[in-house]
Design a protein around this motif. Structure first.
Motif, PDB file in Angstrom:
ATOM      1  N   UNK A  47       0.826  -1.208   0.000  1.00  0.00           N
ATOM      2  CA  UNK A  47       0.000   0.000   0.000  1.00  0.00           C
ATOM      3  C   UNK A  47       0.862   1.261   0.000  1.00  0.00           C
ATOM      4  N   UNK A  48       1.934   1.267   0.772  1.00  0.00           N
ATOM      5  CA  UNK A  48       2.852   2.416   0.763  1.00  0.00           C
ATOM      6  C   UNK A  48       3.443   2.607  -0.628  1.00  0.00           C
ATOM      7  N   UNK A  49       3.923   1.522  -1.230  1.00  0.00           N
ATOM      8  CA  UNK A  49       4.501   1.614  -2.575  1.00  0.00           C
ATOM      9  C   UNK A  49       3.453   2.067  -3.586  1.00  0.00           C
ATOM     10  N   UNK A  50       2.252   1.544  -3.474  1.00  0.00           N
ATOM     11  CA  UNK A  50       1.173   1.890  -4.391  1.00  0.00           C
ATOM     12  C   UNK A  50       0.806   3.369  -4.270  1.00  0.00           C
ATOM     13  N   UNK A  51       0.823   3.896  -3.077  1.00  0.00           N
ATOM     14  CA  UNK A  51       0.519   5.318  -2.881  1.00  0.00           C
ATOM     15  C   UNK A  51       1.593   6.198  -3.506  1.00  0.00           C
ATOM     16  N   UNK A  78      10.076  -4.066  10.470  1.00  0.00           N
ATOM     17  CA  UNK A  78       9.643  -4.392  11.825  1.00  0.00           C
ATOM     18  C   UNK A  78       8.955  -3.215  12.497  1.00  0.00           C
ATOM     19  N   UNK A  79       8.291  -3.508  13.584  1.00  0.00           N
ATOM     20  CA  UNK A  79       7.628  -2.500  14.388  1.00  0.00           C
ATOM     21  C   UNK A  79       8.585  -1.352  14.676  1.00  0.00           C
ATOM     22  N   UNK A  80       8.141  -0.133  14.425  1.00  0.00           N
ATOM     23  CA  UNK A  80       8.958   1.049  14.684  1.00  0.00           C
ATOM     24  C   UNK A  80       9.790   1.501  13.497  1.00  0.00           C
ATOM     25  N   UNK A  81      10.005   0.626  12.505  1.00  0.00           N
ATOM     26  CA  UNK A  81      10.746   1.050  11.310  1.00  0.00           C
ATOM     27  C   UNK A  81      10.002   2.175  10.608  1.00  0.00           C
ATOM     28  N   UNK A  82      10.748   3.111  10.073  1.00  0.00           N
ATOM     29  CA  UNK A  82      10.175   4.130   9.193  1.00  0.00           C
ATOM     30  C   UNK A  82      10.517   3.703   7.778  1.00  0.00           C
ATOM     31  N   UNK A  83       9.476   3.436   6.993  1.00  0.00           N
ATOM     32  CA  UNK A  83       9.669   2.998   5.615  1.00  0.00           C
ATOM     33  C   UNK A  83       9.595   4.202   4.683  1.00  0.00           C
ATOM     34  N   UNK A  84      10.434   4.184   3.670  1.00  0.00           N
ATOM     35  CA  UNK A  84      10.484   5.249   2.674  1.00  0.00           C
ATOM     36  C   UNK A  84      10.243   4.615   1.313  1.00  0.00           C
ATOM     37  N   UNK A  85       9.289   5.166   0.576  1.00  0.00           N
ATOM     38  CA  UNK A  85       8.976   4.665  -0.768  1.00  0.00           C
ATOM     39  C   UNK A  85       9.362   5.731  -1.781  1.00  0.00           C
ATOM     40  N   UNK A  86      10.306   5.402  -2.649  1.00  0.00           N
ATOM     41  CA  UNK A  86      10.762   6.310  -3.709  1.00  0.00           C
ATOM     42  C   UNK A  86      10.239   5.803  -5.043  1.00  0.00           C
ATOM     43  N   UNK A  87       9.339   6.570  -5.664  1.00  0.00           N
ATOM     44  CA  UNK A  87       8.749   6.209  -6.947  1.00  0.00           C
ATOM     45  C   UNK A  87       9.385   7.027  -8.058  1.00  0.00           C
ATOM     46  N   UNK A  88       9.739   6.343  -9.156  1.00  0.00           N
ATOM     47  CA  UNK A  88      10.343   6.999 -10.317  1.00  0.00           C
ATOM     48  C   UNK A  88       9.691   6.437 -11.582  1.00  0.00           C
ATOM     49  N   UNK A 112      11.530  -3.746  -0.284  1.00  0.00           N
ATOM     50  CA  UNK A 112      10.729  -4.265  -1.387  1.00  0.00           C
ATOM     51  C   UNK A 112      10.979  -3.474  -2.666  1.00  0.00           C
ATOM     52  N   UNK A 113      10.748  -4.152  -3.794  1.00  0.00           N
ATOM     53  CA  UNK A 113      10.788  -3.533  -5.111  1.00  0.00           C
ATOM     54  C   UNK A 113       9.408  -3.709  -5.737  1.00  0.00           C
ATOM     55  N   UNK A 114       8.845  -2.615  -6.219  1.00  0.00           N
ATOM     56  CA  UNK A 114       7.483  -2.576  -6.761  1.00  0.00           C
ATOM     57  C   UNK A 114       7.552  -2.019  -8.174  1.00  0.00           C
ATOM     58  N   UNK A 115       6.808  -2.611  -9.084  1.00  0.00           N
ATOM     59  CA  UNK A 115       6.681  -2.059 -10.436  1.00  0.00           C
ATOM     60  C   UNK A 115       5.196  -1.897 -10.735  1.00  0.00           C
TER      61      UNK A 115
END
Length: 129
Positions: A47-51, A78-88, A112-115
């Motif tokens: 969902x983060x990657x999709x956004x 894991x719990x507490x991690x801050x995830x960053x999603x970079x879309x290009x 993760x890698x999302x396409x």
């Protein structure tokens, strides 16, 4: 578009950066986001990657939606991690496009890698009040 995205807002996502064909979002993994293995639920990483994909695709001012997407989970968050999603945005052709998203921890570890594959609807994004 981002201002009207209640789903992303309710998950605590923040828009960090936006430019034509690009977006960076951030989300902290909370206790309600971990699964029975005590790791971030894959659906929420998706969902983060999709956004991020959605924001990047819509930076050209034309309503653009997902036509499909794939994700490869590389490592657990894991719990507490801050995830960053970079879309290009990688390519646009006619009304279609391809956008890649890298999801990492704030420290830079790949999660993760999302396409995503997009389709423009050919109409301008409406002005928000």
């Amino acid at each position: 578009m981002w201002a009207q995205d209640a789903a992303s807002a309710n998950l605590g996502m923040e828009l960090v950066e936006v430019a034509p064909g690009r977006a960076r979002l951030r989300m902290r993994v909370t206790s309600s986001m971990v699964n029975g293995h005590a790791i971030a639920h894959g659906g929420l990483v998706f969902t983060l990657a999709d956004s991020a994909f959605a924001v990047a695709c819509n930076t050209h001012g034309v309503v653009t939606v997902a036509a499909g997407a794939d994700i490869t989970f590389v490592a657990a968050a894991r719990l507490g991690d801050v995830l960053v999603a970079d879309a290009v945005e990688q390519a646009t052709y006619g009304r279609s496009g391809v956008t890649d998203v890298r999801v990492t921890t704030q420290e830079g570890a790949l999660v993760a890698l999302f396409r995503g594959r997009s389709r423009s609807l050919g109409r301008p994004i409406p002005e928000q009040p």
